[in-house]
Write an enzyme that holds these catalytic residues in place. Structure first.
Site, PDB file in Angstrom:
ATOM      1  N   ASN A   7       0.855  -1.185   0.000  1.00 55.08           N
ATOM      2  CA  ASN A   7       0.000   0.000   0.000  1.00 55.08           C
ATOM      3  C   ASN A   7       0.900   1.247   0.000  1.00 55.08           C
ATOM      4  OD1 ASN A   7      -1.414   2.256   1.084  1.00 55.08           O
ATOM      5  ND2 ASN A   7      -3.058   0.908   1.731  1.00 55.08           N
ATOM      6  N   HIS A  10       0.993   6.147   1.934  1.00 52.65           N
ATOM      7  CA  HIS A  10       1.765   7.054   2.787  1.00 52.65           C
ATOM      8  C   HIS A  10       2.882   7.784   2.066  1.00 52.65           C
ATOM      9  CE1 HIS A  10      -0.712   6.365   6.127  1.00 52.65           C
ATOM     10  NE2 HIS A  10      -0.504   5.067   6.099  1.00 52.65           N
ATOM     11  N   ARG A  18       3.372  18.742   2.033  1.00 52.44           N
ATOM     12  CA  ARG A  18       3.994  19.977   1.572  1.00 52.44           C
ATOM     13  C   ARG A  18       3.425  20.485   0.255  1.00 52.44           C
ATOM     14  NH1 ARG A  18       8.938  21.056   4.338  1.00 52.44           N
ATOM     15  NH2 ARG A  18       9.147  22.789   2.906  1.00 52.44           N
ATOM     16  N   HIS A  43      -5.616   3.694  -1.806  1.00 55.29           N
ATOM     17  CA  HIS A  43      -6.953   4.028  -1.296  1.00 55.29           C
ATOM     18  C   HIS A  43      -7.264   5.469  -1.679  1.00 55.29           C
ATOM     19  CE1 HIS A  43      -9.675   4.251   2.593  1.00 55.29           C
ATOM     20  NE2 HIS A  43     -10.326   4.574   1.480  1.00 55.29           N
ATOM     21  N   ARG A  45      -9.409   8.169  -0.940  1.00 54.32           N
ATOM     22  CA  ARG A  45     -10.386   8.532   0.092  1.00 54.32           C
ATOM     23  C   ARG A  45     -11.262   9.672  -0.390  1.00 54.32           C
ATOM     24  NH1 ARG A  45      -9.013   6.719   5.576  1.00 54.32           N
ATOM     25  NH2 ARG A  45     -10.679   8.133   6.149  1.00 54.32           N
ATOM     26  N   ARG A  49      -7.089  12.842   1.165  1.00 57.72           N
ATOM     27  CA  ARG A  49      -6.007  13.287   2.058  1.00 57.72           C
ATOM     28  C   ARG A  49      -4.631  12.821   1.590  1.00 57.72           C
ATOM     29  NH1 ARG A  49      -6.881   9.649   7.460  1.00 57.72           N
ATOM     30  NH2 ARG A  49      -8.908  10.648   7.479  1.00 57.72           N
ATOM     31  N   GLU A  70      -8.640   0.494  -3.263  1.00 60.67           N
ATOM     32  CA  GLU A  70      -9.441   0.530  -2.036  1.00 60.67           C
ATOM     33  C   GLU A  70     -10.376   1.718  -2.085  1.00 60.67           C
ATOM     34  OE1 GLU A  70      -7.946   0.871   2.039  1.00 60.67           O
ATOM     35  OE2 GLU A  70      -6.450  -0.575   1.380  1.00 60.67           O
ATOM     36  N   THR A 100      -6.753   6.126  10.170  1.00 58.00           N
ATOM     37  CA  THR A 100      -6.654   5.090   9.143  1.00 58.00           C
ATOM     38  C   THR A 100      -7.920   4.255   9.276  1.00 58.00           C
ATOM     39  OG1 THR A 100      -5.352   3.187   8.404  1.00 58.00           O
ATOM     40  CG2 THR A 100      -5.307   3.655  10.763  1.00 58.00           C
ATOM     41  N   THR A 101      -8.092   3.260   8.397  1.00 58.09           N
ATOM     42  CA  THR A 101      -9.320   2.457   8.454  1.00 58.09           C
ATOM     43  C   THR A 101      -9.324   1.661   9.762  1.00 58.09           C
ATOM     44  OG1 THR A 101      -8.874   2.179   6.105  1.00 58.09           O
ATOM     45  CG2 THR A 101     -10.779   1.028   6.987  1.00 58.09           C
ATOM     46  N   GLU A 151     -10.883  -9.430   3.078  1.00 58.77           N
ATOM     47  CA  GLU A 151      -9.628  -9.052   3.728  1.00 58.77           C
ATOM     48  C   GLU A 151      -9.930  -8.924   5.208  1.00 58.77           C
ATOM     49  OE1 GLU A 151      -7.184  -6.004   1.948  1.00 58.77           O
ATOM     50  OE2 GLU A 151      -6.359  -5.467   3.910  1.00 58.77           O
ATOM     51  N   HIS A 195      -3.738  -4.591   7.816  1.00 61.28           N
ATOM     52  CA  HIS A 195      -3.809  -3.558   8.845  1.00 61.28           C
ATOM     53  C   HIS A 195      -2.943  -3.876  10.055  1.00 61.28           C
ATOM     54  CE1 HIS A 195      -5.109  -0.118  11.081  1.00 61.28           C
ATOM     55  NE2 HIS A 195      -5.579   0.327   9.937  1.00 61.28           N
ATOM     56  N   GLY A 196      -1.983  -3.005  10.308  1.00 62.02           N
ATOM     57  CA  GLY A 196      -1.138  -3.147  11.486  1.00 62.02           C
ATOM     58  C   GLY A 196      -0.039  -4.189  11.350  1.00 62.02           C
TER      59      GLY A 196
HETATM   60  N1  PXP Z   1      -5.734  -3.066   4.105  1.00 56.57           N
HETATM   61  C1  PXP Z   1      -6.713  -2.144   4.194  1.00 56.57           C
HETATM   62  C2  PXP Z   1      -8.076  -2.520   3.705  1.00 56.57           C
HETATM   63  C3  PXP Z   1      -6.454  -0.847   4.716  1.00 56.57           C
HETATM   64  O1  PXP Z   1      -7.449   0.054   4.793  1.00 56.57           O
HETATM   65  C4  PXP Z   1      -5.152  -0.536   5.127  1.00 56.57           C
HETATM   66  C5  PXP Z   1      -4.855   0.833   5.674  1.00 56.57           C
HETATM   67  O2  PXP Z   1      -4.946   1.767   4.678  1.00 56.57           O
HETATM   68  C6  PXP Z   1      -4.156  -1.515   4.991  1.00 56.57           C
HETATM   69  C7  PXP Z   1      -4.484  -2.789   4.515  1.00 56.57           C
HETATM   70  C8  PXP Z   1      -2.743  -1.249   5.364  1.00 56.57           C
HETATM   71  O3  PXP Z   1      -2.624  -1.041   6.731  1.00 56.57           O
HETATM   72  P1  PXP Z   1      -1.214  -0.616   7.326  1.00 56.57           P
HETATM   73  O4  PXP Z   1      -0.887   0.725   6.748  1.00 56.57           O
HETATM   74  O5  PXP Z   1      -1.447  -0.606   8.796  1.00 56.57           O
HETATM   75  O6  PXP Z   1      -0.225  -1.660   6.894  1.00 56.57           O
END
Ligand code: PXP
Length: 252
Positions: A7, A10, A18, A43, A45, A49, A70, A100-101, A151, A195-196
Site C-alpha cells: 500500500n 503514505h 507539503r 486508497h 479517500r 487526504r 481501495e 486510518t481504516t 480481507e 492492517h497493522g
Molecule cells: N488493508 C486495508 C483494507 C487498509 O485500509 C489498510 C490501511 O490503509 C491496509 C491494509 C494497510 O494497513 P497498514 O498501513 O497498517 O499496513
C-alpha cells in the site's frame, strides 16, 4: 506463497504534507514492484487526504502487477472504479476523522449498498474483496453479498499479539485467524489480511495455511525511509514466506 500487496498511500501522505510533486506514489509503486511486490494497493479517500485521482490512473498505466483499488462503497467511487478498471477493488468503511481504516465493514447495516456495488464491479470483471473483522458471521455474509475475497482486519490481532506474554497466548490469537481463513476458503472466498502488520508480526501469517495475500502499507513505507523501498519490500516478502522466519510454536 502469500502474495504481498504494498500500500503506497503514505508516500502520497508525505507529498501532500507539503503540496509538492514528490515523493511520487507511482515511482514508489515501481520500486515496490522491483522489490517483489505482487500487487499495489492504493486508497482513494473521499477527503483526498493522500492519493489523488490522477495517481490512480497513472498507477494503472504504469505498473505491471495487479492494482488493488481501495474505496468506500459510494456512487462517486464506483464511477471512478468502473472507469479505472483495476484488477481488484477492496471495499472499506470510511470515516472522515479516522487516522486510518479503524475497523471492518458493517455488513449488516450496509448490506444493500454493498450487494449493489459488488454486483456492478463483478459485472465489470473486477474481483471484489470486503474488508471485514475475522468473524464467522461476516464471512458468511460476504459470500451472500457476492464477494470473491475477504480481507481480514488484523488490527486487533496485531495489537494483542504485541501484548501476549506466552507462546500459548499467541497461539490462541493465531487460532482465530486460522479458523477465519479456513472458513473463508470453505465459502469460496480468497483470504486476505491487512492492517497493522509489521516486521515483528507478519511472519505469524506463515502459520495460516489458507492465507493468500497480505496488504501492508505503513510499516513498509516507514522502513523504506532507512533502507529504501526495494529492500523494505523484499524483507517483508521474506517474512511472509521464508520458513527461516516462521515463528516457533510449542506443540503441547
Ligand atoms: N488493508 C486495508 C483494507 C487498509 O485500509 C489498510 C490501511 O490503509 C491496509 C491494509 C494497510 O494497513 P497498514 O498501513 O497498517 O499496513
Amino acid at each position: 506463497m502469500i502474495r504481498l500487496g504494498v500500500n503506497i498511500d503514505h508516500v502520497a501522505t508525505l507529498r501532500q504534507a507539503r503540496g509538492e510533486r514528490y515523493p511520487d506514489p507511482v515511482q514508489a509503486a515501481v520500486m515496490a514492484e522491483l522489490g517483489g511486490a505482487d500487487n499495489i494497493t492504493c486508497h482513494l479517500r473521499e477527503d483526498r487526504r493522500h492519493i489523488q485521482d490522477r495517481d490512480v490512473y497513472a498507477l494503472k498505466e504504469t505498473i505491471q502487477i495487479p492494482l488493488n483499488f481501495e474505496m468506500a462503497a459510494t456512487e462517486a467511487m464506483l464511477l471512478v472504479a468502473l472507469k479505472l478498471s483495476p484488477d481488484a477493488v477492496t471495499l472499506v468503511p470510511e470515516k472522515r476523522q479516522e487516522r486510518t481504516t479503524e475497523g471492518g465493514l458493517n455488513l449488516k447495516g450496509q448490506r444493500e449498498q454493498l450487494t449493489q456495488a459488488t454486483g456492478r464491479l463483478n459485472d465489470a470483471g473486477i474481483l471484489v474483496s470486503l474488508f471485514i473483522e475475522p468473524t464467522l458471521a461476516d464471512i458468511e455474509l460476504s459470500q451472500q453479498i457476492g464477494a470473491g475475497a475477504v480481507e481480514f482486519h488484523t488490527g486487533r490481532f496485531c495489537h494483542q499479539l504485541a501484548l501476549a506474554k506466552t507462546t500459548r497466548q499467541k497461539q490462541k490469537l493465531l487460532e482465530g485467524l486460522q479458523l477465519a481463513a479456513k472458513t473463508a476458503r470453505q465459502c469460496s472466498l480468497q483470504a486476505h489480511f491487512g492492517h497493522g502488520l509489521n516486521y515483528t508480526n507478519s511472519n505469524w501469517l506463515q502459520h495460516v495455511t489458507e492465507a493468500e495475500e497480505a496488504n501492508i502499507g505503513h510499516a513498509i513505507i516507514a522502513r523504506a525511509v532507512f533502507t529504501g523501498l526495494k529492500d523494505a519490500v523484499a524483507e517483508m516478502k521474506a517474512l511472509l514466506n521464508d520458513l527461516r522466519h516462521r515463528p516457533y510454536l510449542e506443540t503441547v
